[in-house]
Write a protein that holds these residues in place. Structure first.
Motif, short mmCIF file in Angstrom:
data_model
loop_
_atom_site.label_atom_id
_atom_site.label_comp_id
_atom_site.label_asym_id
_atom_site.label_seq_id
_atom_site.Cartn_x
_atom_site.Cartn_y
_atom_site.Cartn_z
N ARG A 1 2.27 1.75 -3.42
CA ARG A 1 1.23 2.18 -4.35
C ARG A 1 0.85 3.64 -4.10
O ARG A 1 0.80 4.45 -5.01
CB ARG A 1 0.00 1.28 -4.21
N GLU A 2 0.56 3.96 -2.84
CA GLU A 2 0.04 5.28 -2.51
C GLU A 2 1.12 6.35 -2.41
O GLU A 2 0.91 7.47 -2.83
CB GLU A 2 -0.76 5.22 -1.20
N LEU B 1 0.83 -1.21 0.00
CA LEU B 1 0.00 0.00 0.00
C LEU B 1 0.86 1.26 0.00
O LEU B 1 0.55 2.23 -0.70
CB LEU B 1 -0.95 -0.01 1.19
#
Length: 129
Positions: free
Chosen positions: A32-33, A29
């Motif tokens: 990705r973020e 995450l």
């Protein structure tokens, strides 16, 4: 050390797996973020962050094996790479092709891969000598 019975291995594998999965998901995450990586690259980053947690935890706690046993480590790597292939395949299928949200795809990965991994690790990667 003597081998743990199956009924003790399963919850320990779950604890180690939860730690590795949390490491994987958090890293994926974040990749990705925060880094803007594609879902496939972010998932690989999560895998890379979690593989050491999985090997060390399972060798030491779940299966009570030596940490640096060469053939065992090679077998673990093979099982781990099969798991990576499965996680990448599921991520591609569900997120890239199916349009699922990335978090939902990760949830499927977090359920499907550990069950197969336990069986392969117990019967092959960390088998008793």
């Amino acid at each position: 050390m003597t081998e743990r019975p199956l009924l003790q291995q399963v919850p320990l594998f779950a604890i180690v797996g939860a730690a590795a999965t949390l490491t994987h998901v958090a890293a994926a995450l974040a990749a990705r973020e925060l880094a803007g990586l594609s879902p496939m690259a972010a998932n690989f980053a999560g895998y890379a962050a979690a593989v050491g947690v999985s090997y060390l935890g399972n060798a030491r706690f779940t299966f009570r094996r030596a940490l640096w046993h060469g053939p065992q480590f090679v077998r673990f790597v093979v099982v781990s790479l099969l798991g990576l292939g499965l996680t990448q395949g599921l991520t591609w299928l569900l997120v890239e092709q199916g349009g699922w949200p990335f978090g939902a795809g990760l949830a499927v990965v977090a359920v499907a891969v550990p069950a197969l991994s336990f069986v392969l690790q117990r019967l092959w990667a960390f088998r008793a000598h």
